[in-house]
Design a protein around this motif. Structure first.
Motif, mmCIF file in Angstrom:
data_model
loop_
_atom_site.group_PDB
_atom_site.id
_atom_site.type_symbol
_atom_site.label_atom_id
_atom_site.label_comp_id
_atom_site.label_asym_id
_atom_site.label_seq_id
_atom_site.Cartn_x
_atom_site.Cartn_y
_atom_site.Cartn_z
ATOM 1 N N LEU A 124 0.961 -0.881 -0.070
ATOM 2 C CA LEU A 124 0.191 -0.086 -0.191
ATOM 3 C C LEU A 124 0.852 1.095 0.038
ATOM 4 C CD1 LEU A 124 -2.604 -0.959 2.671
ATOM 5 C CD2 LEU A 124 -3.015 -1.178 0.301
ATOM 6 N N ARG A 125 0.315 2.210 -0.603
ATOM 7 C CA ARG A 125 1.192 3.543 -0.482
ATOM 8 C C ARG A 125 0.685 4.194 0.667
ATOM 9 N NH1 ARG A 125 0.107 6.892 -5.764
ATOM 10 N NH2 ARG A 125 1.435 8.373 -4.502
ATOM 11 N N SER A 126 1.330 5.337 1.133
ATOM 12 C CA SER A 126 1.285 6.009 2.226
ATOM 13 C C SER A 126 -0.238 6.801 1.972
ATOM 14 C CB SER A 126 2.427 6.795 2.708
ATOM 15 O OG SER A 126 2.150 7.995 3.603
ATOM 16 N N LEU A 127 -0.873 7.170 3.038
ATOM 17 C CA LEU A 127 -1.948 7.841 3.260
ATOM 18 C C LEU A 127 -1.391 9.299 3.467
ATOM 19 C CD1 LEU A 127 -4.871 5.878 4.830
ATOM 20 C CD2 LEU A 127 -4.429 6.378 2.308
ATOM 21 N N PHE A 128 -0.115 9.635 3.612
ATOM 22 C CA PHE A 128 0.360 11.194 4.135
ATOM 23 C C PHE A 128 1.184 11.253 3.136
ATOM 24 C CE2 PHE A 128 -0.623 8.796 7.959
ATOM 25 C CZ PHE A 128 -1.472 9.652 8.755
ATOM 26 N N ARG A 129 1.217 12.669 2.527
ATOM 27 C CA ARG A 129 2.023 13.344 1.553
ATOM 28 C C ARG A 129 2.721 14.427 1.978
ATOM 29 N NH1 ARG A 129 0.175 9.333 -0.282
ATOM 30 N NH2 ARG A 129 -1.472 8.949 -2.007
ATOM 31 N N LEU A 130 4.088 14.375 2.205
ATOM 32 C CA LEU A 130 4.999 15.487 2.551
ATOM 33 C C LEU A 130 5.547 16.312 1.173
ATOM 34 C CD1 LEU A 130 6.930 13.811 5.608
ATOM 35 C CD2 LEU A 130 5.133 15.326 5.610
ATOM 36 N N ARG A 131 5.643 17.470 1.531
ATOM 37 C CA ARG A 131 6.384 18.332 0.515
ATOM 38 C C ARG A 131 7.101 19.473 1.137
ATOM 39 N NH1 ARG A 131 2.685 20.696 -4.275
ATOM 40 N NH2 ARG A 131 2.623 18.426 -4.750
ATOM 41 N N LEU A 132 8.378 19.691 0.754
ATOM 42 C CA LEU A 132 8.855 20.673 1.075
ATOM 43 C C LEU A 132 9.183 21.972 0.030
ATOM 44 C CD1 LEU A 132 12.135 18.806 2.880
ATOM 45 C CD2 LEU A 132 10.622 20.545 4.073
ATOM 46 N N SER A 133 9.193 22.785 0.562
ATOM 47 C CA SER A 133 9.272 23.973 -0.539
ATOM 48 C C SER A 133 10.725 24.067 -1.146
ATOM 49 C CB SER A 133 8.964 25.626 0.330
ATOM 50 O OG SER A 133 10.238 25.675 1.428
ATOM 51 N N SER A 134 11.627 23.584 -0.289
ATOM 52 C CA SER A 134 13.020 23.476 -1.029
ATOM 53 C C SER A 134 13.742 22.169 -0.746
ATOM 54 C CB SER A 134 13.824 24.766 -0.386
ATOM 55 O OG SER A 134 15.375 24.552 -0.701
ATOM 56 N N TRP A 135 14.509 21.594 -1.831
ATOM 57 C CA TRP A 135 15.409 20.576 -1.552
ATOM 58 C C TRP A 135 16.650 21.070 -1.586
ATOM 59 C CZ3 TRP A 135 14.407 14.974 -1.637
ATOM 60 C CH2 TRP A 135 13.039 14.716 -1.341
#
Length: 360
Positions: free
Chosen positions: A87-98
């Motif tokens: 299963l894929r995660s039900l949470f999505r994380l995104r950073l404004s900068s890498w």
């Protein structure tokens, strides 16, 4: 959870309060989401256990965790056969900068070396707490970054979290625990990579501290709580606030040297037939192996450091807290000895002039 749940988004600013050693593909510092995903999982387990008053069924926890955060190990029955239910995660994380880290050199940061009673020459305080990402450069005779750059203190980015609405309240409590106790990257248990989370909506992150009698906590072999005793939570705060992280980390290094070296090793013994008291704090120990444990065994330190903003928002304070758990059975722990060792550590911290007990 129903398939037609509504997605919601939360935004936070992450600000590092101490330098962070988050390794990219080349092991140099870079803003990345995986360390924060890992922290969410770790503290979700703690919150999950606390919600059940620490009557935790690990199998049930693993099932729930796998469905929330993604997995490749769950199984289901299909026509009488077991099939993997990835299963894929039900949470999505995104950073404004890498972006890569901004600090390329450690020169001029460490200041005067500190005394270690078992070493002839003074040692670098930052090197002591950060050995691995930090190394001793023989040419300059100073502490240096092993794989520059690292992410510098004061660096910040926006973190967006998308999650199912039914999980929002529980996850906000987990994020509050990250804010209070979390640190990311290499040597984070020693306070490196300490950060704060600032919600974009201006609300204060709040969560109940997951406390359990530390002796009872030794019944489980995974970190599931912060300990408490008759005096209160096993959480200590520096009595004074600091203008910057450099002096604070120096004093935390002196503190760690103190509570470790109260347990003395027999002279001229490099491999011990049986574990000594200090081995129960963390393993391996430089120049002091245990014959039955070998060189590959790992016993993580249960005592963790964290740096926070002081109440005025400008200065910094150090936090020390104990997450007690039973050493793995592969170490054949004598639990009476383990308990006496940690009682000595608690007494040391209670009597340290640098520290005072804290409720959070």
């Amino acid at each position: 959870m129903p398939d037609n749940f509504r997605w919601i988004t939360r935004k936070y600013t992450i600000e590092f309060l101490t330098p962070a050693f988050l390794g990219g593909a080349d092991q140099s510092g870079q803003w990345r989401t995986p360390p924060f995903k890992a922290l969410l999982r770790q503290w979700w387990r703690v919150a999950w256990a606390a919600e059940r008053k620490f009557q935790a069924n690990v199998g049930e926890m693993r099932q729930r965790e796998g469905r929330l955060f993604g997995n490749a190990w769950l199984e289901k029955q299909v026509n009488g056969r077991k099939e993997t239910e990835a299963l894929r995660s039900l949470f999505r994380l995104r950073l404004s900068s890498w972006a890569g880290g901004g600090r390329k050199s450690w020169q001029g940061l460490e200041g005067q070396a500190i005394r270690h009673p078992e070493v002839e020459q003074p040692v670098g305080a930052h090197l002591y707490l950060g050995y691995g990402p930090l190394i001793y450069d023989r040419q300059s005779r100073q502490t240096a970054l092993k794989a520059p750059p690292c992410i510098d203190a004061g660096s910040s980015a926006e973190l967006q979290l998308a999650l199912p609405e039914p999980e929002a309240k529980a996850m906000e409590a987990v994020l509050a625990l990250l804010h209070l106790y979390g640190a990311a990257g290499g040597r984070s248990r020693n306070g490196w990579g300490s950060f704060r989370l600032v919600p974009a909506d201006g609300q204060r992150l709040k969560a109940a501290v997951p406390l359990r009698d530390w002796r009872q906590a030794l019944e489980l072999d995974w970190p599931h709580c912060i300990g408490k005793d008759e005096k209160g939570p096993l959480i200590w705060r520096t009595r004074r606030a600091y203008a910057d992280w450099k002096e604070l980390m120096r004093h935390l290094a002196e503190l760690k040297i103190g509570f470790r070296t109260q347990f003395r090793f027999p002279l001229n013994v490099r491999v011990h037939a049986h574990p000594e008291n200090r081995h129960w704090l963390a393993y391996p120990v430089t120049n002091h192996g245990v014959a039955g444990w070998g060189n590959q065994a790992r016993l993580p330190n249960q005592l963790r450091f964290k740096v926070r903003r002081a109440n005025d928002g400008n200065q910094l304070v150090g936090i020390v807290y104990h997450m007690p758990c039973r050493p793995p059975d592969s170490f054949s722990p004598d639990m009476a000895v383990v308990q006496r060792v940690w009682e000595s550590v608690h007494d040391f911290l209670d009597n340290a002039q640098l520290l005072q007990r804290s409720q959070e």
